[in-house]
Design a protein around this motif. Structure first.
Motif, PDB file in Angstrom:
ATOM      1  N   VAL A 239       0.871  -1.176   0.000  1.00  0.00           N
ATOM      2  CA  VAL A 239       0.000   0.000   0.000  1.00  0.00           C
ATOM      3  C   VAL A 239       0.912   1.231   0.000  1.00  0.00           C
ATOM      4  CG1 VAL A 239      -1.728   1.260   1.350  1.00  0.00           C
ATOM      5  CG2 VAL A 239      -1.802  -1.235   1.259  1.00  0.00           C
ATOM      6  N   HIS A 240       0.732   2.088  -1.005  1.00  0.00           N
ATOM      7  CA  HIS A 240       1.602   3.261  -1.141  1.00  0.00           C
ATOM      8  C   HIS A 240       0.793   4.543  -1.075  1.00  0.00           C
ATOM      9  CE1 HIS A 240       5.138   0.929  -2.329  1.00  0.00           C
ATOM     10  NE2 HIS A 240       4.346   0.213  -3.101  1.00  0.00           N
TER      11      HIS A 240
ATOM     12  N   LEU B 112      -1.691   5.782   0.507  1.00  0.00           N
ATOM     13  CA  LEU B 112      -3.146   5.649   0.344  1.00  0.00           C
ATOM     14  C   LEU B 112      -3.877   6.831   0.991  1.00  0.00           C
ATOM     15  CD1 LEU B 112      -5.567   3.781  -0.495  1.00  0.00           C
ATOM     16  CD2 LEU B 112      -5.462   2.874   1.830  1.00  0.00           C
TER      17      LEU B 112
ATOM     18  N   SER C   9       1.097   4.025   4.134  1.00  0.00           N
ATOM     19  CA  SER C   9       1.920   3.091   3.355  1.00  0.00           C
ATOM     20  C   SER C   9       2.349   1.925   4.245  1.00  0.00           C
ATOM     21  CB  SER C   9       3.187   3.776   2.833  1.00  0.00           C
ATOM     22  OG  SER C   9       2.867   4.877   2.033  1.00  0.00           O
TER      23      SER C   9
ATOM     24  N   THR D 274      -9.114   1.858   5.617  1.00  0.00           N
ATOM     25  CA  THR D 274      -7.933   1.301   4.944  1.00  0.00           C
ATOM     26  C   THR D 274      -8.250  -0.118   4.458  1.00  0.00           C
ATOM     27  OG1 THR D 274      -6.478   2.619   6.329  1.00  0.00           O
ATOM     28  CG2 THR D 274      -5.484   0.702   5.262  1.00  0.00           C
TER      29      THR D 274
ATOM     30  N   CYS E 211     -10.597  -0.071   1.514  1.00  0.00           N
ATOM     31  CA  CYS E 211      -9.922   0.323   0.263  1.00  0.00           C
ATOM     32  C   CYS E 211      -9.159  -0.878  -0.319  1.00  0.00           C
ATOM     33  CB  CYS E 211      -8.950   1.477   0.503  1.00  0.00           C
ATOM     34  SG  CYS E 211      -9.767   3.060   0.786  1.00  0.00           S
ATOM     35  N   ILE E 212      -8.520  -1.653   0.553  1.00  0.00           N
ATOM     36  CA  ILE E 212      -7.790  -2.843   0.068  1.00  0.00           C
ATOM     37  C   ILE E 212      -8.779  -3.828  -0.552  1.00  0.00           C
ATOM     38  CG2 ILE E 212      -6.458  -4.868   0.839  1.00  0.00           C
ATOM     39  CD1 ILE E 212      -5.225  -2.893   2.966  1.00  0.00           C
TER      40      ILE E 212
ATOM     41  N   ILE F 288      -2.436   0.447  -4.527  1.00  0.00           N
ATOM     42  CA  ILE F 288      -2.607  -0.780  -3.731  1.00  0.00           C
ATOM     43  C   ILE F 288      -2.186  -1.933  -4.636  1.00  0.00           C
ATOM     44  CG2 ILE F 288      -4.234  -2.280  -2.515  1.00  0.00           C
ATOM     45  CD1 ILE F 288      -5.962   0.224  -2.006  1.00  0.00           C
TER      46      ILE F 288
ATOM     47  N   ASP G  46      -1.928  -3.259  -9.598  1.00  0.00           N
ATOM     48  CA  ASP G  46      -2.428  -2.080  -8.891  1.00  0.00           C
ATOM     49  C   ASP G  46      -3.953  -2.068  -8.949  1.00  0.00           C
ATOM     50  OD1 ASP G  46      -2.981   0.295  -7.711  1.00  0.00           O
ATOM     51  OD2 ASP G  46      -1.739   1.522  -9.037  1.00  0.00           O
TER      52      ASP G  46
END
Ligand code: SF4
Length: 324
Positions: free
Chosen positions: A8-9, A11, A36, A58, A61-62, A73, A79
């Motif tokens: 996760v970058h 986010l 992240s 979070t 979102c994943i 993600i 991605d």
């Protein structure tokens, strides 16, 4: 080192306030604000923080139940943020969720057998009826229930049994990653331990990877390999379990840990509690500088002006505090 299953970058997830008419001009709720982390295959990452800190968002979102405002993600190198619904379909199967309250997500008019057979049919995992019935029995046994439970309805089961059904339903999809969103918070303490042991056992047998979300550091201690602590939409500390519990660097982590009872009565008698001032501020208008500064017991003048970056304080131990 094992490969990363999930990355996760940066986010970000902001929610507009008010109706659609107001959405364009209103200040958004900054539910997740630049998060992240990485989860390696076979690992459990505990994600901890008070209610409203953004941990569940979070997770959503994943799971792509919420589309992020920005960030990346990466799941098995793909991605997810860039994928359309069609391309996401096989990914949705591989990333499953276990909810806090399985009762609300189990259809009360369906038997447990029907609930577990449905995804097997819809996703074409087991096309024939007999095969599905056999797989349902297998799933029930795998989560510590009996094949006979297939004929029961959700209301005929206890809370712990229903959570086992929730786990079986996730397993039916043969996932690689399971987002466990407060899976034991609604259960009695004695049942909590049983469910956590079951999750650990399944992980070692099936090679599962978990993101384990909880509001309490004592719950994730047993199961996590690493733990990330969230506050107001950001990760403030992340480290392997032993380091985080024995040598935390962030004042917020220290305060959360001071609230965890110690089983040894002598140590428990000496435990010093840090009681945080006030409530978690609104994510609609986060404080300036370090978002924790209004509650931090050691805040300095610069804390209100300058936001600390999450930096590597020691090897693989990250913290976001000027004084760490
Ligand atoms: Fe406390 Fe300042 Fe560290 Fe924030 S940066 S946690 S306010 S000492």
């Amino acid at each position: 080192m094992t490969e990363a299953l999930l990355e996760v970058h940066d986010l970000v997830k902001h929610f507009p306030v008010g109706g659609a008419m107001l959405a364009r001009s209103a200040t958004p709720v900054r539910a997740v604000d630049g998060v992240s982390f990485t989860i390696r295959r076979g690992e459990t990452l505990g994600l901890v923080g008070e209610s409203g800190c953004g941990k569940t968002t979070t997770g959503r979102c994943i799971l792509q139940l919420e589309r992020p405002t920005s960030g990346r993600i990466l799941f098995e190198g793909l991605d997810l943020v860039t994928l359309g619904e069609e391309a996401l379909r096989p990914v949705r199967r591989r990333v499953q969720v276990i909810f806090q309250d399985p009762y609300s997500s189990l259809n009360p008019r369906m038997t447990i057998g029907q609930i577990l057979a449905e995804p097997l049919k819809v996703h074409g995992i087991v096309p024939d009826r007999q095969g599905r019935a056999a797989r349902v029995r297998e799933l029930l046994v795998q989560v510590g229930l009996l094949p006979q439970h297939a004929g029961r309805y959700p209301h005929q089961l206890s809370g712990g049994q229903r959570q086992r059904v929730g786990i079986a339903r996730a397993l039916a999809m043969e996932p690689a990653l399971i987002v466990c969103d407060e899976p034991v918070s609604a259960l009695d303490v004695s049942i909590q331990a049983q469910i956590i042991n079951l999750l650990e056992d399944l992980q070692s047998r099936l090679g599962l990877t978990y993101l384990f979300i909880a509001h309490d550091l004592s719950v994730v201690r047993h199961i996590s390999d690493r733990v990330a602590v969230m506050y107001l939409g950001r990760i403030v500390e992340i480290a392997d379990r032993k380091t985080l519990y024995e040598a935390p660097v962030h004042p917020y982590t220290k305060a959360l840990l001071s609230a965890v009872p110690i089983p040894d009565p002598r140590l428990e008698a000496r435990r010093e509690r840090t009681v945080l001032r006030g409530e978690v501020p609104s994510a609609l208008k986060p404080p300036s500088g370090c978002v924790f500064h209004p509650r931090c017991p050691i805040a300095e003048a610069r804390c209100a002006a300058e936001a600390p970056n999450l930096r590597e304080i020691k090897s693989a131990h990250w913290g976001a505090c000027h004084l760490a």
